[in-house]
Design an enzyme around this catalytic site. Structure first.
Site, PDB file in Angstrom:
ATOM      1  N   GLU A 170       7.343   2.256   0.704  1.00 27.20           N
ATOM      2  CA  GLU A 170       7.084   0.859   0.389  1.00 27.20           C
ATOM      3  C   GLU A 170       7.973  -0.007   1.278  1.00 27.20           C
ATOM      4  O   GLU A 170       8.882   0.482   1.930  1.00 27.20           O
ATOM      5  CB  GLU A 170       7.376   0.574  -1.085  1.00 27.20           C
ATOM      6  CG  GLU A 170       6.523   1.372  -2.063  1.00 27.20           C
ATOM      7  CD  GLU A 170       5.057   1.042  -1.973  1.00 27.20           C
ATOM      8  OE1 GLU A 170       4.710  -0.084  -1.563  1.00 27.20           O
ATOM      9  OE2 GLU A 170       4.233   1.916  -2.299  1.00 27.20           O
ATOM     10  N   GLY A 171       7.687  -1.310   1.270  1.00 28.24           N
ATOM     11  CA  GLY A 171       8.569  -2.236   1.950  1.00 28.24           C
ATOM     12  C   GLY A 171       8.046  -2.776   3.267  1.00 28.24           C
ATOM     13  O   GLY A 171       8.667  -3.626   3.884  1.00 28.24           O
ATOM     14  N   GLU A 215      -3.364  -1.433  -0.925  1.00 30.85           N
ATOM     15  CA  GLU A 215      -2.450  -0.608  -1.718  1.00 30.85           C
ATOM     16  C   GLU A 215      -2.144  -1.351  -3.004  1.00 30.85           C
ATOM     17  O   GLU A 215      -2.477  -2.528  -3.158  1.00 30.85           O
ATOM     18  CB  GLU A 215      -1.141  -0.349  -0.960  1.00 30.85           C
ATOM     19  CG  GLU A 215      -0.347  -1.614  -0.670  1.00 30.85           C
ATOM     20  CD  GLU A 215       0.934  -1.367   0.102  1.00 30.85           C
ATOM     21  OE1 GLU A 215       1.252  -0.196   0.344  1.00 30.85           O
ATOM     22  OE2 GLU A 215       1.600  -2.353   0.466  1.00 30.85           O
ATOM     23  N   ASN A 266       1.297  -2.159  -5.331  1.00 34.83           N
ATOM     24  CA  ASN A 266       2.756  -2.129  -5.357  1.00 34.83           C
ATOM     25  C   ASN A 266       3.216  -2.085  -6.804  1.00 34.83           C
ATOM     26  O   ASN A 266       2.991  -3.028  -7.565  1.00 34.83           O
ATOM     27  CB  ASN A 266       3.331  -3.378  -4.676  1.00 34.83           C
ATOM     28  CG  ASN A 266       2.858  -3.515  -3.241  1.00 34.83           C
ATOM     29  OD1 ASN A 266       3.470  -2.990  -2.328  1.00 34.83           O
ATOM     30  ND2 ASN A 266       1.750  -4.219  -3.045  1.00 34.83           N
ATOM     31  N   ARG A 293       1.504  -5.659  -7.929  1.00 36.74           N
ATOM     32  CA  ARG A 293       0.696  -6.504  -7.033  1.00 36.74           C
ATOM     33  C   ARG A 293      -0.270  -5.601  -6.284  1.00 36.74           C
ATOM     34  O   ARG A 293       0.143  -4.657  -5.610  1.00 36.74           O
ATOM     35  CB  ARG A 293       1.581  -7.262  -6.032  1.00 36.74           C
ATOM     36  CG  ARG A 293       0.833  -8.425  -5.350  1.00 36.74           C
ATOM     37  CD  ARG A 293       1.629  -9.017  -4.204  1.00 36.74           C
ATOM     38  NE  ARG A 293       1.716  -8.114  -3.081  1.00 36.74           N
ATOM     39  CZ  ARG A 293       2.852  -7.738  -2.483  1.00 36.74           C
ATOM     40  NH1 ARG A 293       4.014  -8.195  -2.917  1.00 36.74           N
ATOM     41  NH2 ARG A 293       2.833  -6.897  -1.479  1.00 36.74           N
ATOM     42  N   ARG A 312      -0.929 -13.864   2.398  1.00 34.62           N
ATOM     43  CA  ARG A 312      -0.087 -13.751   3.589  1.00 34.62           C
ATOM     44  C   ARG A 312      -0.971 -13.761   4.819  1.00 34.62           C
ATOM     45  O   ARG A 312      -2.011 -13.103   4.859  1.00 34.62           O
ATOM     46  CB  ARG A 312       0.729 -12.449   3.542  1.00 34.62           C
ATOM     47  CG  ARG A 312       1.810 -12.443   2.492  1.00 34.62           C
ATOM     48  CD  ARG A 312       2.406 -11.066   2.330  1.00 34.62           C
ATOM     49  NE  ARG A 312       1.446 -10.139   1.749  1.00 34.62           N
ATOM     50  CZ  ARG A 312       1.701  -8.856   1.495  1.00 34.62           C
ATOM     51  NH1 ARG A 312       2.870  -8.352   1.797  1.00 34.62           N
ATOM     52  NH2 ARG A 312       0.792  -8.089   0.941  1.00 34.62           N
ATOM     53  N   LYS A 357       1.357   6.593  -1.936  1.00 38.12           N
ATOM     54  CA  LYS A 357       0.079   6.639  -1.218  1.00 38.12           C
ATOM     55  C   LYS A 357      -0.715   7.877  -1.588  1.00 38.12           C
ATOM     56  O   LYS A 357      -1.942   7.853  -1.600  1.00 38.12           O
ATOM     57  CB  LYS A 357       0.331   6.577   0.286  1.00 38.12           C
ATOM     58  CG  LYS A 357       1.166   5.382   0.746  1.00 38.12           C
ATOM     59  CD  LYS A 357       0.536   4.067   0.369  1.00 38.12           C
ATOM     60  CE  LYS A 357       1.314   2.878   0.893  1.00 38.12           C
ATOM     61  NZ  LYS A 357       2.601   2.674   0.223  1.00 38.12           N
ATOM     62  N   SER A 376       6.898  -8.250  -4.433  1.00 39.70           N
ATOM     63  CA  SER A 376       7.659  -9.440  -4.046  1.00 39.70           C
ATOM     64  C   SER A 376       6.789 -10.674  -3.815  1.00 39.70           C
ATOM     65  O   SER A 376       5.567 -10.612  -3.804  1.00 39.70           O
ATOM     66  CB  SER A 376       8.464  -9.146  -2.772  1.00 39.70           C
ATOM     67  OG  SER A 376       7.601  -8.807  -1.715  1.00 39.70           O
ATOM     68  N   LYS A 417      -0.470   6.755   6.793  1.00 44.39           N
ATOM     69  CA  LYS A 417       0.485   6.146   5.866  1.00 44.39           C
ATOM     70  C   LYS A 417       1.446   7.190   5.302  1.00 44.39           C
ATOM     71  O   LYS A 417       1.007   8.179   4.699  1.00 44.39           O
ATOM     72  CB  LYS A 417      -0.257   5.476   4.698  1.00 44.39           C
ATOM     73  CG  LYS A 417      -1.062   4.246   5.086  1.00 44.39           C
ATOM     74  CD  LYS A 417      -1.617   3.568   3.843  1.00 44.39           C
ATOM     75  CE  LYS A 417      -2.195   2.201   4.143  1.00 44.39           C
ATOM     76  NZ  LYS A 417      -2.617   1.494   2.919  1.00 44.39           N
TER      77      LYS A 417
END
Length: 407
Positions: free
Chosen positions: A301-302, A77, A79, A58, A383, A238, A84, A297
């Site tokens: 992740e997460g 970024e 993923n 993603r 989002r 990153k 998710s 950064k």
């Protein structure tokens, strides 16, 4: 130097990238990235067992507004592991169409895009499973101990069951206890042959114990298709993202395609190294002088890991003279134009908020040796969060799932 080439080492997905060169400073100070790199090096030295590559990614974007009022899409970024909300966001078009119907805004109902990334991600998994070539082999979702996002998984899982593809869900601990490799390096867990290990866990340091690291190495050494494989996992760091933004790097991927290079580079926000040396020193000075225009950064992740504003100064003042700073990169802060919307969150009153939105594009690809079998954009994720929050996602309780409205 370890070179990864698309055609010569088909178990890995990043072309012509030297992870050793790009990560050599980071792995000295970031134990988590170093452990991942150690597994990557082990697998590469042993020789890849699987020529089928599966990626469910993603890529996230926001609309940046420059000082002159111009707007452009900038990448936050990409993923490459446990990308998710493909499952839950597949339900959002019906949710908003229902709400607009109740509000008697029937014309607006038609402006909600169809979106079913769960089906598209499952299509990628199914294609890889078919290529593996065993009807008895299962797709194994590697999941967390406490599965807070289980319903997101279930929509993709159910799409696989519809195709008569068997699915099991296992934690690291369970694979440690019941997992093994046979002489052909086929992976078995609880007596079931595993065709695909689909990582919905394993992207944060706290996901691992020493047993978990042993399990990760065993799975990476196996004949099972990994989603992602260890090389693709590292490609999502990153630091690699920052290296891809350097002049000349994209040209190596797209020789004689200047228009493609220009289009891709136009989505990159400024990214700056913190490696030791004059260039890294200039980055530190730049960030300390204007911390509000940057994001710091780490290789994580997460969500919830990025550093903003005055906290950038606190972190960099503590590490600016030492190699610890190489665990981070610096990126230009994207400044989207706020819109107004209502955010429905548990325990909070419904009120009009100034909001920011982030758009993610889901991609699924399957490669078998030199042949690209599937490479598709399979849906999107929107989002939305209140402007008061600098960072944070849906799982963190800050952002909510949303839909684009075509106007």
């Amino acid at each position: 130097t370890v070179q990864v080439k698309r055609l010569d080492t088909p178990s890995h997905s990043m072309c012509f990238l030297s992870f050793h060169d790009h990560l050599r400073c980071t792995i000295k100070v970031d134990d988590f990235t170093a452990r991942l790199f150690s597994i990557y090096r082990h697998v590469l030295q042993e020789g890849p067992k699987q020529s089928i590559v599966l990626g469910l990614n993603r890529s996230d974007y926001m609309v940046d507004q420059d000082r002159d009022g111009g707007m452009s899409l900038k990448q936050i970024e990409i993923n490459t592991i446990a990308a998710s909300f493909g499952g839950l966001t597949s339900q959002m078009p019906d949710v908003h169409r229902h709400i607009l119907g109740v509000a008697e805004r029937l014309e607006d109902q038609k402006k909600i895009l169809d979106n079913n990334p769960a089906a598209g991600l499952a299509k990628g998994l199914a294609k890889a499973w078919e290529l593996y070539g065993s009807e008895r082999a299962v797709v194994m979702f590697l999941v967390e101990e406490i599965q807070r996002n289980i319903y997101d998984h279930r929509y993709i899982e159910n799409e696989l069951w519809k195709r008569n593809i068997p699915v099991i869900r296992r934690r690291f601990e369970e694979v440690f206890k019941t997992g093994s490799l046979d002489q052909e390096k086929r992976l078995f867990v609880g007596g079931k042959e595993v065709a695909i290990v689909y990582f919905r866990n394993g992207y944060m340091p706290q996901n691992y114990t020493e047993q978990s690291w042993e399990v990760r190495l065993m799975m990476e050494r196996s004949l099972a298709i990994k989603c992602p494989d260890i090389g693709t996992h590292l490609a999502g760091t990153k630091k690699v993202q920052q290296e891809l933004a350097r002049p000349g790097v994209l040209e190596s991927f797209f020789p004689n395609e200047p228009d493609a290079v220009d289009q891709i580079r136009a989505t990159f926000a400024g990214q700056y190294t913190l490696d030791m040396g004059e260039e890294g020193d200039r980055t530190v000075a730049m960030a300390l002088a204007e911390p509000d225009v940057f994001v710091l950064k780490p290789q994580r992740e997460g969500g919830g890991n990025n550093i903003y504003g005055s906290e950038i100064c606190q972190v960099l003042e503590a590490v600016k003279g030492g190699s610890e700073r190489t665990a981070y990169i610096l990126m230009d802060k994207i400044r989207p134009r706020p819109s107004h919307n209502y955010l429905l969150r548990p325990g909070e009153p419904l009120r009009l908020n100034a909001c920011l939105s982030e758009l993610g594009a889901f991609g699924a690809y399957v490669r078998h040796g030199k042949d690209m079998v599937m490479n598709e954009c399979v849906g999107h994720l929107l989002r939305t969060k209140s402007v008061e929050y600098s960072d944070g996602g849906v799982a963190a309780g800050v952002a909510v799932l949303d839909n684009p409205l075509l106007v």
